[in-house]
Design an enzyme around this catalytic site. Structure first.
Site, PDB file in Angstrom:
ATOM      1  N   CYS A  55       0.824  -1.298  -0.257  1.00 17.15           N
ATOM      2  CA  CYS A  55       0.092   0.097   0.038  1.00 17.15           C
ATOM      3  C   CYS A  55       0.932   1.372   0.234  1.00 17.15           C
ATOM      4  CB  CYS A  55      -0.886   0.120   1.312  1.00 17.15           C
ATOM      5  SG  CYS A  55      -2.088  -1.378   1.173  1.00 17.15           S
ATOM      6  N   GLU A  57       0.564   3.922   1.880  1.00 14.26           N
ATOM      7  CA  GLU A  57       0.938   4.334   3.179  1.00 14.26           C
ATOM      8  C   GLU A  57       2.251   3.692   3.741  1.00 14.26           C
ATOM      9  OE1 GLU A  57      -1.947   3.262   2.255  1.00 14.26           O
ATOM     10  OE2 GLU A  57      -3.389   3.804   3.461  1.00 14.26           O
ATOM     11  N   CYS A  88      -5.920   0.814   5.225  1.00 16.61           N
ATOM     12  CA  CYS A  88      -6.508  -0.467   5.430  1.00 16.61           C
ATOM     13  C   CYS A  88      -6.017  -1.184   6.542  1.00 16.61           C
ATOM     14  CB  CYS A  88      -5.830  -1.578   4.334  1.00 16.61           C
ATOM     15  SG  CYS A  88      -4.390  -1.978   4.593  1.00 16.61           S
TER      16      CYS A  88
HETATM   17  N1  THU Z   1      -4.492   0.310  -0.970  1.00 16.11           N
HETATM   18  C1  THU Z   1      -3.670   1.289  -0.710  1.00 16.11           C
HETATM   19  O1  THU Z   1      -2.583   1.743  -1.248  1.00 16.11           O
HETATM   20  N2  THU Z   1      -3.653   1.791   0.763  1.00 16.11           N
HETATM   21  C2  THU Z   1      -4.854   1.414   1.590  1.00 16.11           C
HETATM   22  O2  THU Z   1      -4.698   1.737   2.688  1.00 16.11           O
HETATM   23  C3  THU Z   1      -5.812   0.400   0.965  1.00 16.11           C
HETATM   24  C4  THU Z   1      -5.512  -0.071  -0.340  1.00 16.11           C
HETATM   25  C5  THU Z   1      -4.302  -0.108  -2.392  1.00 16.11           C
HETATM   26  C6  THU Z   1      -3.670  -1.506  -2.512  1.00 16.11           C
HETATM   27  C7  THU Z   1      -4.165  -1.817  -3.935  1.00 16.11           C
HETATM   28  O3  THU Z   1      -3.177  -1.838  -4.803  1.00 16.11           O
HETATM   29  C8  THU Z   1      -5.430  -1.136  -4.127  1.00 16.11           C
HETATM   30  O4  THU Z   1      -5.356  -0.073  -3.227  1.00 16.11           O
HETATM   31  C9  THU Z   1      -6.845  -1.606  -4.249  1.00 16.11           C
HETATM   32  O5  THU Z   1      -6.873  -2.484  -2.815  1.00 16.11           O
END
Ligand code: THU
Length: 130
Positions: A55, A57, A88
């Site tokens: 992710c 973050e 997440c």
């Molecule tokens: N994702 C993030 O970058 N941060 C989060 O907190 C939630 C999800 C990304 C992971 C994946 O590449 C896309 O969002 C869809 O889940």
């Protein structure tokens, strides 16, 4: 919203442009401000083996730590979508490592929300006295 916060959201928006998200199509950017006032950014990096995706973050936090930072005041997350992307569960735990008072701003094309990390993840796992 304070000008500094808007600047951080803008840094997250720019980072989202660099996202590698060919599978989900959701381009996410994050920008974290250290207590020294420096800003570090990250984007989501997906993988054909989906669970290896990292992710935005956690990538922003990694950039900050590798540059010697361990104290943070606020992180902004931006997704170029109508969906809202609060961090997440895994990212909530990782962000809770450094400060439970971290402010979290999460924004999309239409909305801006704010919360403290300790509100988003009460009773995070810690191996230190809090
Ligand atoms: N994702 C993030 O970058 N941060 C989060 O907190 C939630 C999800 C990304 C992971 C994946 O590449 C896309 O969002 C869809 O889940």
């Amino acid at each position: 919203m304070k000008n500094d916060d808007l600047k951080l959201i803008d840094a997250a928006r720019k980072a989202a442009d660099r996202a590698y998200a060919p599978y989900s199509g959701y381009k996410v950017g994050a920008a974290i401000r250290s207590k020294k006032g420096n800003i570090y950014t990250g984007c989501n990096i997906e993988n054909a083996s989906y669970s290896l995706t990292v992710c935005a973050e956690r990538n922003a936090l990694a950039q900050a730590v590798i540059n010697g930072e361990k104290e943070f005041s606020v992180i902004a997350i931006y997704v170029d979508s109508d969906m809202l992307f609060p961090p997440c569960g895994a990212c909530r735990q990782v962000l809770s490592e450094f400060s439970l008072d971290l402010r979290v701003i999460y924004a999309n094309k239409n909305e801006i929300h704010t919360a403290l990390i300790k509100e988003l993840l009460p009773e995070s796992f810690q191996l230190r006295k809090v």
